[in-house]
Design a protein around this motif. Sequence first.
Motif, PDB file in Angstrom:
ATOM      1  N   THR A  45      74.220  37.872  81.357  1.00 24.26           N
ATOM      2  CA  THR A  45      73.091  36.965  80.432  1.00 24.26           C
ATOM      3  C   THR A  45      72.541  35.952  81.637  1.00 24.26           C
ATOM      4  O   THR A  45      71.363  35.775  81.749  1.00 24.26           O
ATOM      5  N   SER A 208      73.077  38.472  73.905  1.00 22.51           N
ATOM      6  CA  SER A 208      72.222  39.449  74.703  1.00 22.51           C
ATOM      7  C   SER A 208      72.801  40.802  75.347  1.00 22.51           C
ATOM      8  O   SER A 208      72.488  41.803  75.391  1.00 22.51           O
ATOM      9  N   ARG A 211      74.237  42.803  71.503  1.00 20.37           N
ATOM     10  CA  ARG A 211      73.272  43.248  70.524  1.00 20.37           C
ATOM     11  C   ARG A 211      73.044  44.862  70.593  1.00 20.37           C
ATOM     12  O   ARG A 211      73.111  45.539  69.671  1.00 20.37           O
ATOM     13  N   GLU A 215      73.957  47.237  67.316  1.00 22.82           N
ATOM     14  CA  GLU A 215      72.869  48.005  66.772  1.00 22.82           C
ATOM     15  C   GLU A 215      73.138  49.572  66.932  1.00 22.82           C
ATOM     16  O   GLU A 215      72.780  50.313  66.094  1.00 22.82           O
ATOM     17  N   ALA A 232      68.387  36.320  66.374  1.00 18.86           N
ATOM     18  CA  ALA A 232      68.652  37.684  66.935  1.00 18.86           C
ATOM     19  C   ALA A 232      69.768  38.682  66.363  1.00 18.86           C
ATOM     20  O   ALA A 232      69.567  39.845  66.784  1.00 18.86           O
ATOM     21  N   ALA A 284      59.305  35.098  73.510  1.00 21.64           N
ATOM     22  CA  ALA A 284      59.370  36.482  73.121  1.00 21.64           C
ATOM     23  C   ALA A 284      60.845  37.240  73.792  1.00 21.64           C
ATOM     24  O   ALA A 284      61.520  37.718  72.960  1.00 21.64           O
ATOM     25  N   PHE A 285      60.769  36.906  74.985  1.00 23.00           N
ATOM     26  CA  PHE A 285      61.938  37.540  75.691  1.00 23.00           C
ATOM     27  C   PHE A 285      63.281  36.958  75.451  1.00 23.00           C
ATOM     28  O   PHE A 285      64.247  37.860  75.078  1.00 23.00           O
ATOM     29  N   ASP A 287      64.140  35.350  72.676  1.00 25.03           N
ATOM     30  CA  ASP A 287      64.180  35.652  71.322  1.00 25.03           C
ATOM     31  C   ASP A 287      64.855  36.893  71.010  1.00 25.03           C
ATOM     32  O   ASP A 287      65.941  36.877  70.525  1.00 25.03           O
ATOM     33  N   LYS A 288      64.548  37.878  71.896  1.00 24.85           N
ATOM     34  CA  LYS A 288      65.281  39.182  71.864  1.00 24.85           C
ATOM     35  C   LYS A 288      66.593  38.904  72.633  1.00 24.85           C
ATOM     36  O   LYS A 288      67.676  39.696  72.283  1.00 24.85           O
ATOM     37  N   GLN A 289      66.842  38.257  73.335  1.00 24.45           N
ATOM     38  CA  GLN A 289      68.118  37.947  74.026  1.00 24.45           C
ATOM     39  C   GLN A 289      69.129  37.101  73.229  1.00 24.45           C
ATOM     40  O   GLN A 289      70.215  37.116  73.682  1.00 24.45           O
ATOM     41  N   GLY A 290      68.742  36.573  72.395  1.00 24.03           N
ATOM     42  CA  GLY A 290      69.410  35.584  71.405  1.00 24.03           C
ATOM     43  C   GLY A 290      69.492  34.357  72.065  1.00 24.03           C
ATOM     44  O   GLY A 290      70.738  33.502  71.757  1.00 24.03           O
TER      45      GLY A 290
END
Length: 324
Positions: A45, A208, A211, A215, A232, A284-285, A287-290
């Motif tokens: 991370t 990150s 996830r 998924e 996230a 945005a970046f 948020d996607k990484q948590g």
Amino acid sequence: MKLPSLPKLAMGLLLGLAVPAAAWAADDYPSRPIRLVVPFPAGSTTDVMARFLGERVGRTLGQTFIVENKAGAQGSIAAADVSRAAPDGYTLLVGTNSTQSANVHLFKSLPYDPTRDFAAITQFTTNPLVLVIRPDLPPKDLPGFLDYVRQRPGELNYGTGNSGSLAAVQMLKEQAGIDALDVPYAGTPQAMNDLLAGRLDFMITDISVTRPHIEAGKLRPLGVTPPEPSPALPGVPPLAQAGLPGYDFVAWGGLFAPAGTDAAIIDKLNQAFVQALRSDEAAAFFDKQGLQPTPRTPQDFSRYVAEQTELWGRLLSAAGQAKQ
């Protein structure tokens, strides 16, 4: 008219030139690529965060940020390397709770002083973690997992690639009254590989990193470490709500320069990184990484690190982590 003596005249000229020279150095900065030292392996991370921000700040400052990974000893190798670098703004450390707050409590002897040897620039993020287990294990939720481990004291194992994972699992073990075997790694990616391969049973680590595997159904999440849910990982409860009341933990990362770096350079770096952290692209970046962007002034970040060092001392002491 009496003229000043030559030595006094020369000294006056030198003093007159000193301030403009420092100003020129700051104005000219950066005039060559900047080395960004990351204390954990590629793919971690911290590494992903450094590369994202380095690329964007490089555009702002007109210079390339060269990311260099120096993993090992909970980040101490990288921190020691940067602590010995020239304080000219061309070698920087992407420091974390490991390098700047935890290691002083974990090791009897460090090759650097987290307070004396560094100047804080800005915090990057706060980092929630998540407890994940192998999907072939029977438990489906946190209470079931804790019962499963209690019935098998010392039989299950977990991986730790940094002090955040270490402290988070130690808190889990302490609060839940469970016993499991710690398997230390140089970094999180190596531990994650062994978890996915079935050689480890569980981990508490960065969202990150986990996830994509969550998924894909390759890992089962049981709870996140802050007291509130993470956007996230929708549907994954906080550990504090899932069966461990009062559990609360986050990691963090930020940027540091060697002590003695010119304040004007520190301020220039702070402004450039804060601008990047506050951008829509960064929101945005991360948020996607948590992760949660948390830019600060150098002064505020320095105070935060001092508070965190005290906190980590209490956490590690409560978790029974004596200095090595």
